[in-house]
Design a protein around this motif. Structure first.
Motif, PDB file in Angstrom:
ATOM      1  N   THR A 265      59.651  33.985   1.672  1.00  0.00           N
ATOM      2  CA  THR A 265      59.969  32.577   1.932  1.00  0.00           C
ATOM      3  C   THR A 265      58.900  31.911   2.798  1.00  0.00           C
ATOM      4  OG1 THR A 265      61.385  33.292   3.770  1.00  0.00           O
ATOM      5  CG2 THR A 265      62.440  32.891   1.649  1.00  0.00           C
ATOM      6  N   ARG A 266      58.333  32.655   3.745  1.00  0.00           N
ATOM      7  CA  ARG A 266      57.308  32.069   4.619  1.00  0.00           C
ATOM      8  C   ARG A 266      56.076  31.685   3.826  1.00  0.00           C
ATOM      9  NH1 ARG A 266      52.991  34.171   7.325  1.00  0.00           N
ATOM     10  NH2 ARG A 266      53.591  36.330   6.996  1.00  0.00           N
ATOM     11  N   LEU A 267      55.682  32.500   2.852  1.00  0.00           N
ATOM     12  CA  LEU A 267      54.507  32.212   2.041  1.00  0.00           C
ATOM     13  C   LEU A 267      54.805  31.252   0.894  1.00  0.00           C
ATOM     14  CD1 LEU A 267      52.789  35.729   1.815  1.00  0.00           C
ATOM     15  CD2 LEU A 267      52.330  33.862   3.401  1.00  0.00           C
ATOM     16  N   GLY A 268      56.060  30.832   0.773  1.00  0.00           N
ATOM     17  CA  GLY A 268      56.411  29.887  -0.276  1.00  0.00           C
ATOM     18  C   GLY A 268      56.470  30.487  -1.661  1.00  0.00           C
ATOM     19  N   MET A 269      56.541  31.805  -1.756  1.00  0.00           N
ATOM     20  CA  MET A 269      56.614  32.446  -3.074  1.00  0.00           C
ATOM     21  C   MET A 269      57.990  32.238  -3.712  1.00  0.00           C
ATOM     22  SD  MET A 269      54.615  36.040  -2.416  1.00  0.00           S
ATOM     23  CE  MET A 269      52.817  36.096  -2.255  1.00  0.00           C
ATOM     24  N   ILE A 270      59.032  32.235  -2.885  1.00  0.00           N
ATOM     25  CA  ILE A 270      60.405  32.044  -3.348  1.00  0.00           C
ATOM     26  C   ILE A 270      61.110  31.152  -2.337  1.00  0.00           C
ATOM     27  CG2 ILE A 270      62.607  33.170  -3.901  1.00  0.00           C
ATOM     28  CD1 ILE A 270      61.137  35.669  -4.614  1.00  0.00           C
ATOM     29  N   SER A 271      61.895  30.214  -2.801  1.00  0.00           N
ATOM     30  CA  SER A 271      62.651  29.369  -1.878  1.00  0.00           C
ATOM     31  C   SER A 271      63.850  30.145  -1.341  1.00  0.00           C
ATOM     32  CB  SER A 271      63.135  28.106  -2.580  1.00  0.00           C
ATOM     33  OG  SER A 271      64.133  28.417  -3.537  1.00  0.00           O
TER      34      SER A 271
ATOM     35  N   PRO B 289      47.458  16.636  29.101  1.00  0.00           N
ATOM     36  CA  PRO B 289      47.434  16.611  27.629  1.00  0.00           C
ATOM     37  C   PRO B 289      46.430  17.628  27.097  1.00  0.00           C
ATOM     38  CG  PRO B 289      47.240  14.392  28.541  1.00  0.00           C
ATOM     39  CD  PRO B 289      47.051  15.342  29.681  1.00  0.00           C
ATOM     40  N   GLN B 290      46.711  18.180  25.930  1.00  0.00           N
ATOM     41  CA  GLN B 290      45.807  19.125  25.284  1.00  0.00           C
ATOM     42  C   GLN B 290      45.713  18.805  23.798  1.00  0.00           C
ATOM     43  OE1 GLN B 290      45.911  23.400  26.617  1.00  0.00           O
ATOM     44  NE2 GLN B 290      47.881  22.810  27.499  1.00  0.00           N
ATOM     45  N   ASP B 291      44.586  19.156  23.203  1.00  0.00           N
ATOM     46  CA  ASP B 291      44.366  18.944  21.770  1.00  0.00           C
ATOM     47  C   ASP B 291      43.864  20.244  21.154  1.00  0.00           C
ATOM     48  OD1 ASP B 291      44.788  15.973  21.449  1.00  0.00           O
ATOM     49  OD2 ASP B 291      43.232  15.973  22.985  1.00  0.00           O
ATOM     50  N   GLY B 292      44.286  20.505  19.931  1.00  0.00           N
ATOM     51  CA  GLY B 292      43.835  21.708  19.242  1.00  0.00           C
ATOM     52  C   GLY B 292      44.108  21.615  17.755  1.00  0.00           C
ATOM     53  N   ARG B 293      43.872  22.713  17.072  1.00  0.00           N
ATOM     54  CA  ARG B 293      44.095  22.795  15.624  1.00  0.00           C
ATOM     55  C   ARG B 293      44.805  24.094  15.319  1.00  0.00           C
ATOM     56  NH1 ARG B 293      40.432  19.301  12.520  1.00  0.00           N
ATOM     57  NH2 ARG B 293      41.087  20.441  10.690  1.00  0.00           N
ATOM     58  N   MET B 294      45.538  24.111  14.223  1.00  0.00           N
ATOM     59  CA  MET B 294      46.152  25.340  13.739  1.00  0.00           C
ATOM     60  C   MET B 294      46.213  25.297  12.222  1.00  0.00           C
ATOM     61  SD  MET B 294      50.039  24.526  14.996  1.00  0.00           S
ATOM     62  CE  MET B 294      51.139  25.166  13.724  1.00  0.00           C
ATOM     63  N   ARG B 295      46.423  26.452  11.624  1.00  0.00           N
ATOM     64  CA  ARG B 295      46.489  26.544  10.165  1.00  0.00           C
ATOM     65  C   ARG B 295      47.724  27.356   9.797  1.00  0.00           C
ATOM     66  NH1 ARG B 295      41.233  27.917   6.697  1.00  0.00           N
ATOM     67  NH2 ARG B 295      40.848  25.770   7.378  1.00  0.00           N
ATOM     68  N   LEU B 296      48.408  26.903   8.747  1.00  0.00           N
ATOM     69  CA  LEU B 296      49.652  27.531   8.341  1.00  0.00           C
ATOM     70  C   LEU B 296      49.705  27.566   6.818  1.00  0.00           C
ATOM     71  CD1 LEU B 296      51.980  28.578  10.133  1.00  0.00           C
ATOM     72  CD2 LEU B 296      53.181  26.452   9.677  1.00  0.00           C
ATOM     73  N   ALA B 297      50.227  28.674   6.280  1.00  0.00           N
ATOM     74  CA  ALA B 297      50.392  28.790   4.837  1.00  0.00           C
ATOM     75  C   ALA B 297      51.727  28.181   4.444  1.00  0.00           C
ATOM     76  CB  ALA B 297      50.330  30.248   4.401  1.00  0.00           C
ATOM     77  N   VAL B 298      51.716  27.182   3.575  1.00  0.00           N
ATOM     78  CA  VAL B 298      52.927  26.525   3.100  1.00  0.00           C
ATOM     79  C   VAL B 298      52.886  26.493   1.579  1.00  0.00           C
ATOM     80  CG1 VAL B 298      54.278  24.394   3.072  1.00  0.00           C
ATOM     81  CG2 VAL B 298      53.127  25.110   5.171  1.00  0.00           C
ATOM     82  N   ARG B 299      53.887  27.100   0.964  1.00  0.00           N
ATOM     83  CA  ARG B 299      53.994  27.147  -0.495  1.00  0.00           C
ATOM     84  C   ARG B 299      52.716  27.656  -1.155  1.00  0.00           C
ATOM     85  NH1 ARG B 299      56.983  22.872   1.172  1.00  0.00           N
ATOM     86  NH2 ARG B 299      59.150  22.897   0.484  1.00  0.00           N
ATOM     87  N   GLY B 300      52.146  28.672  -0.560  1.00  0.00           N
ATOM     88  CA  GLY B 300      51.030  29.349  -1.185  1.00  0.00           C
ATOM     89  C   GLY B 300      49.664  28.774  -0.897  1.00  0.00           C
ATOM     90  N   HIS B 301      49.558  27.657  -0.144  1.00  0.00           N
ATOM     91  CA  HIS B 301      48.224  27.163   0.188  1.00  0.00           C
ATOM     92  C   HIS B 301      48.150  26.776   1.661  1.00  0.00           C
ATOM     93  CE1 HIS B 301      50.229  23.308  -0.781  1.00  0.00           C
ATOM     94  NE2 HIS B 301      49.371  22.765   0.054  1.00  0.00           N
ATOM     95  N   GLU B 302      46.945  26.770   2.182  1.00  0.00           N
ATOM     96  CA  GLU B 302      46.729  26.574   3.603  1.00  0.00           C
ATOM     97  C   GLU B 302      46.834  25.093   3.983  1.00  0.00           C
ATOM     98  OE1 GLU B 302      46.210  28.903   5.904  1.00  0.00           O
ATOM     99  OE2 GLU B 302      46.268  30.575   4.502  1.00  0.00           O
TER     100      GLU B 302
END
Length: 584
Positions: free
Chosen positions: A70-76, A273-286
């Protein structure tokens, strides 16, 4: 009786098949597929290769396979719950079916329930009913049966519903409510506690669900705002904020700490205040996300800007450029030198337009450089630089250094000061194409803004090729829009630009657009092209309105007129045009 975790006796009961000692009945799931992988294969829910990839991730992370899927979006979650129900014959419980107070709290620890993803639903003298994210987990079922000394009845519950119930029923476990959000940097013990909270699987899943839900509704921003009794949540969809179901206040520290860790921010610093970036896999793409935190009276507020590269349109037609305007703009972009500015307020799509211009110019025979703050999207074939004021690398310094890189085209994220403006003008006059943005309401206003900053008018007249002003209006949903007459209020706001009896389109709302009547956004534009007449006005330091009148006489379509034209085509409504262009 003290709270119990699974015991060796329960495990032995399960392994030996002793159904009585585990409290099993015919409702206990001891048939069907032995594990989730077998279920996936039996029901052909995934290809063999996809399942193998998920199992590899499971081995590397230690997560349950169903969580990985479910986390990788392979199956709901819904599809997985239906597969479990079909394989076991159990029913699926909705969130409304879950208890309002903890059940069997004196016997079953909250830590065990969270870790096993199981929730007691009801306890009677004759049985206990539980809801599981994975009803094939025979060990957990047997352990609960042994702990309560009763037969176990099972049902399937979606993982997200379980997590929400855990947060509601067991929020006091390990979460402190008295954090003021403005203390000095946390001591080592607090820091370790924050790290532990942020690394808990429920918090990780909560952040993943938050982003996945926002992506599903096409949100551009996620606003997480702490309040006294809740954690307010809002999504910006098509430029408008929409309130979502709030999260429990007890999740504040854990959720914010998790986001800060993912964005490589200092979780101990809550005062600045702080600023940054992050990346997450949602439904199979970044999905890339820009993260901005800010202190508030109730804790830290967080805004996540969703940068979905798959939805980035780097094509003028897709962005809403009229074909006639595109025909005028393209030759200007391809000139060997000069400045092209894009103006408009924050959130009007200026950077996206610049990226589309870079895509237009990005050929093998040109060298393209950018200096941005921040870099929103990675563009192949373009050398992109992030400003770093802390080490002296601002827009002007970076632009000056770029001149030694033998570029053809340079993009400056924004002209903020006289130094950057002067370097840009000099670069344009020495044979370079400069693309940049400026915060003004109109195209003509950009000219007077540069003069006010201190740029000499004769330099502006020589270096400036064109100014493109733009706004974003919500695009009408093509499934439910309908035609209708113009209201008296709208006609009064637009004056003689709309005639009595004119028919335009209006928003209605349907499932395809989530009931809003709009789906996506389209640009409203005006393009001022520098010519001899305008150059003379610039040299005479004419006012913006005088420059605008001359530009319209030379063929420029104003923002308001372009918006009305798009409303006639059914792309948007007159209400939207008035909302964004009435101040231009």
């Amino acid at each position: 009786m003290p709270a119990l975790s699974p015991t060796a006796t329960a495990r032995a009961a399960l392994l030996t098949g002793d159904r009585d000692i585990a409290g099993a009945t015919s409702d206990t799931v001891l048939c069907g597929p032995r594990d989730v992988a077998a279920l996936i294969r039996e029901h052909a829910l995934l290809s063999t290769d996809a399942l193998a990839r998920a199992e590899l991730v499971q081995e590397e992370t230690g997560e349950a396979l169903e969580s990985v899927l479910t986390r990788l979006g392979m199956i709901s979650e819904q599809a997985l719950a239906e597969a479990f129900a079909a394989a076991t014959g159990l029913s699926i419980l909705a969130a409304a079916d879950l208890p309002l107070a903890p059940v069997a709290a004196a016997v079953l620890s909250a830590a065990f329930l969270r870790d096993s993803r199981v929730l007691p639903i009801a306890l009677t003298p004759g049985s206990i009913t539980i809801g599981l994210a994975n009803p094939l987990d025979r060990f957990t079922i047997a352990a609960i049966g042994f702990a309560v000394a009763r037969p176990v009845r099972c049902a399937v519950v979606r993982a997200s519903d379980l997590e929400a119930a855990f947060d509601r029923l067991y929020h006091a476990d390990g979460n402190r409510k008295d954090d003021p959000g403005g203390n000095a940097a946390a001591d080592e013990a607090d820091l370790e506690r924050l790290k532990d909270m942020a690394s808990d699987a429920p918090v990780i899943r909560a952040v993943n669900r938050l982003v996945a839900a926002a992506v599903a509704v096409r949100a551009s921003d996620i606003h997480i705002e702490p309040a006294d009794d809740r954690l307010a949540l809002r999504y910006r969809i098509d430029g408008v904020l929409h309130e979502q179901e709030p999260l429990p206040a007890a999740m504040r520290l854990a959720l914010v700490s998790r986001i800060k860790i993912m964005a490589a921010l200092n979780i101990a610093e809550k005062r600045l205040p702080q600023d940054g970036r992050m990346r997450l896999a949602v439904r199979g793409h970044e999905i890339d996300l820009r993260v901005a935190t800010a202190p508030s009276i109730h804790g830290e507020s967080v805004v996540l800007r969703i940068l979905d590269r798959s939805n980035l349109a780097l094509d003028f037609n897709t962005l809403g450029f009229d074909p006639a305007l595109t025909v005028r703009l393209r030759p200007i972009l391809h000139r060997p030198h000069g400045i092209v500015l894009v103006t408009g307020p924050t959130g009007s799509g200026k950077t996206t337009t610049l990226y589309a211009a870079l895509a237009e110019l990005n050929t093998a025979d040109r060298k393209l450089l950018t200096v941005e703050d921040p870099i929103e999207y990675r563009l192949p074939g373009v050398v992109q630089t992030q400003v770093a004021p802390g080490i002296g690398l601002g827009f002007s310094a970076a632009l000056r250094s770029f001149l030694r890189q033998d570029p053809d085209v340079m993009m400056v994220g924004e002209i903020r000061d006289i130094e950057t403006a002067q370097v840009a003008v000099q670069a344009a006059l020495t044979g370079h194409t400069i693309l940049s943005t400026l915060h003004t309401n109109t195209a003509a206003g950009a000219v007077t803004r540069l003069i006010d900053m201190g740029v000499e008018p004769f330099l502006i007249a020589s270096a400036l090729n064109a100014v493109l002003a733009q706004r974003l209006v919500r695009r009408l949903c093509p499934e439910c829009r309908s035609q209708g007459p113009v209201t008296a209020e709208i006609r009064q706001g637009l004056g003689d630009l709309v005639a009595e009896g004119d028919i335009f389109f209006q928003a209605n709302g349907c499932p395809a657009c989530g009931g809003s009547g709009y789906r996506g956004r389209v640009a409203v534009l005006e393009l001022l092209v520098m010519d001899e007449t305008l150059a003379r006005l610039v040299l005479a330091r004419a006012e913006a309105r005088e420059i605008e009148r001359a530009a319209v006489a030379a063929g420029m379509t104003s923002l308001i007129r372009d918006g009305i034209a798009k409303a006639r085509q059914g792309l948007t409504t007159l209400d939207e045009v008035l909302r964004v262009a009435s101040d231009s």
